[in-house]
Design a protein around this motif. Structure first.
Motif, PDB file in Angstrom:
ATOM      1  N   ASP A 165     -12.168   0.063 -11.402  1.00 55.12           N
ATOM      2  CA  ASP A 165     -11.226   0.184 -12.519  1.00 55.12           C
ATOM      3  C   ASP A 165      -9.776   0.303 -12.047  1.00 55.12           C
ATOM      4  OD1 ASP A 165     -13.268   0.174 -14.422  1.00 55.12           O
ATOM      5  OD2 ASP A 165     -13.633   2.313 -14.079  1.00 55.12           O
ATOM      6  N   PHE A 166      -9.555  -0.004 -10.770  1.00 56.71           N
ATOM      7  CA  PHE A 166      -8.209   0.190 -10.216  1.00 56.71           C
ATOM      8  C   PHE A 166      -7.166  -0.679 -10.914  1.00 56.71           C
ATOM      9  CE2 PHE A 166      -4.967  -1.557  -7.287  1.00 56.71           C
ATOM     10  CZ  PHE A 166      -4.219  -0.410  -7.103  1.00 56.71           C
ATOM     11  N   ARG A 167      -6.066  -0.063 -11.241  1.00 55.58           N
ATOM     12  CA  ARG A 167      -4.871  -0.759 -11.691  1.00 55.58           C
ATOM     13  C   ARG A 167      -3.695  -0.149 -10.937  1.00 55.58           C
ATOM     14  NH1 ARG A 167      -8.330  -3.297 -13.186  1.00 55.58           N
ATOM     15  NH2 ARG A 167      -8.756  -4.288 -15.204  1.00 55.58           N
ATOM     16  N   PRO A 168      -2.756  -0.968 -10.535  1.00 58.07           N
ATOM     17  CA  PRO A 168      -1.596  -0.424  -9.811  1.00 58.07           C
ATOM     18  C   PRO A 168      -0.881   0.647 -10.622  1.00 58.07           C
ATOM     19  CG  PRO A 168      -1.640  -2.810  -9.677  1.00 58.07           C
ATOM     20  CD  PRO A 168      -2.698  -2.422 -10.668  1.00 58.07           C
ATOM     21  N   ALA A 169      -0.246   1.557  -9.949  1.00 62.96           N
ATOM     22  CA  ALA A 169       0.398   2.689 -10.599  1.00 62.96           C
ATOM     23  C   ALA A 169       1.618   2.285 -11.410  1.00 62.96           C
ATOM     24  CB  ALA A 169       0.799   3.731  -9.552  1.00 62.96           C
ATOM     25  N   PHE A 170       2.162   1.106 -11.167  1.00 63.59           N
ATOM     26  CA  PHE A 170       3.330   0.675 -11.942  1.00 63.59           C
ATOM     27  C   PHE A 170       3.029  -0.648 -12.631  1.00 63.59           C
ATOM     28  CE2 PHE A 170       3.630  -0.457  -7.552  1.00 63.59           C
ATOM     29  CZ  PHE A 170       4.096  -1.754  -7.496  1.00 63.59           C
ATOM     30  N   GLN A 191       0.867  -1.183   0.000  1.00 65.05           N
ATOM     31  CA  GLN A 191       0.000   0.000   0.000  1.00 65.05           C
ATOM     32  C   GLN A 191       0.899   1.226   0.000  1.00 65.05           C
ATOM     33  OE1 GLN A 191      -2.121   1.013   3.696  1.00 65.05           O
ATOM     34  NE2 GLN A 191      -3.995   1.103   2.478  1.00 65.05           N
ATOM     35  N   GLY A 192       0.550   2.229  -0.785  1.00 71.41           N
ATOM     36  CA  GLY A 192       1.359   3.445  -0.804  1.00 71.41           C
ATOM     37  C   GLY A 192       1.236   4.190  -2.115  1.00 71.41           C
ATOM     38  N   ASP A 193       1.988   5.269  -2.243  1.00 72.10           N
ATOM     39  CA  ASP A 193       1.894   6.145  -3.413  1.00 72.10           C
ATOM     40  C   ASP A 193       2.197   5.413  -4.712  1.00 72.10           C
ATOM     41  OD1 ASP A 193       3.304   9.072  -1.720  1.00 72.10           O
ATOM     42  OD2 ASP A 193       1.295   8.177  -1.683  1.00 72.10           O
ATOM     43  N   PHE A 194       3.133   4.457  -4.676  1.00 70.98           N
ATOM     44  CA  PHE A 194       3.527   3.793  -5.903  1.00 70.98           C
ATOM     45  C   PHE A 194       2.555   2.682  -6.298  1.00 70.98           C
ATOM     46  CE2 PHE A 194       6.621   4.324  -8.973  1.00 70.98           C
ATOM     47  CZ  PHE A 194       7.088   3.119  -9.483  1.00 70.98           C
ATOM     48  N   VAL A 195       1.660   2.380  -5.385  1.00 69.04           N
ATOM     49  CA  VAL A 195       0.579   1.443  -5.702  1.00 69.04           C
ATOM     50  C   VAL A 195      -0.571   2.215  -6.332  1.00 69.04           C
ATOM     51  CG1 VAL A 195      -1.082  -0.197  -4.755  1.00 69.04           C
ATOM     52  CG2 VAL A 195       1.255  -0.123  -3.855  1.00 69.04           C
ATOM     53  N   GLY A 196      -0.880   3.356  -5.739  1.00 67.55           N
ATOM     54  CA  GLY A 196      -1.925   4.200  -6.307  1.00 67.55           C
ATOM     55  C   GLY A 196      -2.868   4.733  -5.256  1.00 67.55           C
ATOM     56  N   GLY A 197      -3.734   5.647  -5.688  1.00 60.54           N
ATOM     57  CA  GLY A 197      -4.738   6.221  -4.810  1.00 60.54           C
ATOM     58  C   GLY A 197      -4.256   7.531  -4.202  1.00 60.54           C
ATOM     59  N   PRO A 198      -5.107   8.116  -3.383  1.00 61.73           N
ATOM     60  CA  PRO A 198      -6.428   7.620  -2.978  1.00 61.73           C
ATOM     61  C   PRO A 198      -7.456   7.698  -4.115  1.00 61.73           C
ATOM     62  CG  PRO A 198      -6.064   9.817  -2.112  1.00 61.73           C
ATOM     63  CD  PRO A 198      -4.768   9.399  -2.742  1.00 61.73           C
ATOM     64  N   LEU A 199      -8.463   6.856  -3.999  1.00 56.85           N
ATOM     65  CA  LEU A 199      -9.466   6.728  -5.053  1.00 56.85           C
ATOM     66  C   LEU A 199     -10.856   7.021  -4.513  1.00 56.85           C
ATOM     67  CD1 LEU A 199      -8.265   3.308  -6.537  1.00 56.85           C
ATOM     68  CD2 LEU A 199      -7.675   5.593  -7.388  1.00 56.85           C
ATOM     69  N   ALA A 200     -11.677   7.538  -5.390  1.00 60.20           N
ATOM     70  CA  ALA A 200     -13.095   7.668  -5.067  1.00 60.20           C
ATOM     71  C   ALA A 200     -13.731   6.291  -5.176  1.00 60.20           C
ATOM     72  CB  ALA A 200     -13.765   8.648  -6.033  1.00 60.20           C
ATOM     73  N   ALA A 201     -14.862   6.124  -4.518  1.00 65.71           N
ATOM     74  CA  ALA A 201     -15.516   4.817  -4.494  1.00 65.71           C
ATOM     75  C   ALA A 201     -15.786   4.285  -5.894  1.00 65.71           C
ATOM     76  CB  ALA A 201     -16.817   4.910  -3.698  1.00 65.71           C
ATOM     77  N   LEU A 202     -16.203   5.147  -6.796  1.00 59.26           N
ATOM     78  CA  LEU A 202     -16.544   4.698  -8.144  1.00 59.26           C
ATOM     79  C   LEU A 202     -15.320   4.338  -8.980  1.00 59.26           C
ATOM     80  CD1 LEU A 202     -19.475   7.136  -9.043  1.00 59.26           C
ATOM     81  CD2 LEU A 202     -19.597   4.747  -8.298  1.00 59.26           C
TER      82      LEU A 202
END
Length: 231
Positions: free
Chosen positions: A219-224, A204-215
């Motif tokens: 469609d989440f995909r990791p940042a790398f 968990q962290g910046d390089f994973v991604g987020g923060p995200l809105a519920a919607l």
């Protein structure tokens, strides 16, 4: 004042060789002795009593003494203890000063005291390490399924072999207890590269991604791109 000098010692040994590592002086009455002079006398007696025993155990065996911060912070106390060693021709490095982990954590002068003991030539040890069983209770609790490592551990993980060993060991322990270990503060590709080699799968962290809105969660995909999502 008559000071009791009939000390008893608890041995610590190498279980493979049977070699004595240190003898811990049982000194429950020391804290009640308020006078620095009386404490100096007491330690003179202690060092005198143990020096002859240490002389026949080998050059690496140590005398261990538990000391609290009020005692060790007294003016010239470390010099008094070192003088007692000099009288018996006992190298200061063979005297192990044990400081309790809770005091080291909560006492602002902890780092300074450790430095002073070391500078005076004494061997420094931490006593009561993991003495508070809260962490063990958390790890072993049957209703806790995930353990999240604080981001402060991750911050300098690449430059800190001790933290790498800690994470690797904690991962193995979590696996054996069927806990999910989540590493927070994964903010760079370097973090991922180091941590992936140590075993953890959940980051968990910046390089994973987020923060995200519920919607956005669906469609989440990791940042790398090299990250493989695991269930």
């Amino acid at each position: 004042m008559s000071l009791k000098s009939d000390f008893r010692f608890l041995p610590a040994c190498d279980i493979k060789s049977g070699k004595l590592i240190y003898a811990e002086a049982l000194m429950s009455g020391v804290a009640a002795i308020g006078s620095p002079k009386d404490k100096a006398i007491l330690f003179d007696q202690l060092v005198d009593q143990v020096a002859s025993g240490l002389a026949i155990t080998g050059p690496d065996t140590r005398l261990a003494i538990n000391l609290d911060f009020p005692t060790i912070s007294q003016a010239d106390f470390l010099d008094q203890l070192r003088n007692a060693c000099d009288k018996q021709e006992l190298d200061a490095k063979r005297v192990q000063i044990q400081l309790k982990e809770p005091e080291l954590v909560t006492n602002e002068a902890g780092a300074s005291v450790v430095s002073s003991c070391h500078s005076a030539g004494f061997h420094v040890a931490v006593d009561c390490f993991l003495g508070d069983d809260a962490s063990f209770s958390i790890l072993s609790h049957p209703h806790i399924s995930t353990i999240k490592v604080d981001q402060s551990v991750t911050a300098d993980i690449r430059e800190c072999p001790i933290k790498q060993s800690f994470i690797k060991g904690l991962f193995s322990l979590s696996e054996s207890l069927e806990k999910q270990l989540v590493i927070s503060g994964v903010n760079s590709e370097e973090h991922v590269a180091v941590l992936a080699e140590l075993g953890p799968r959940y980051f968990q962290g910046d390089f994973v991604g987020g923060p995200l809105a519920a919607l956005e969660l669906g469609d989440f995909r990791p940042a790398f791109a090299s990250f493989t999502r695991v269930g």
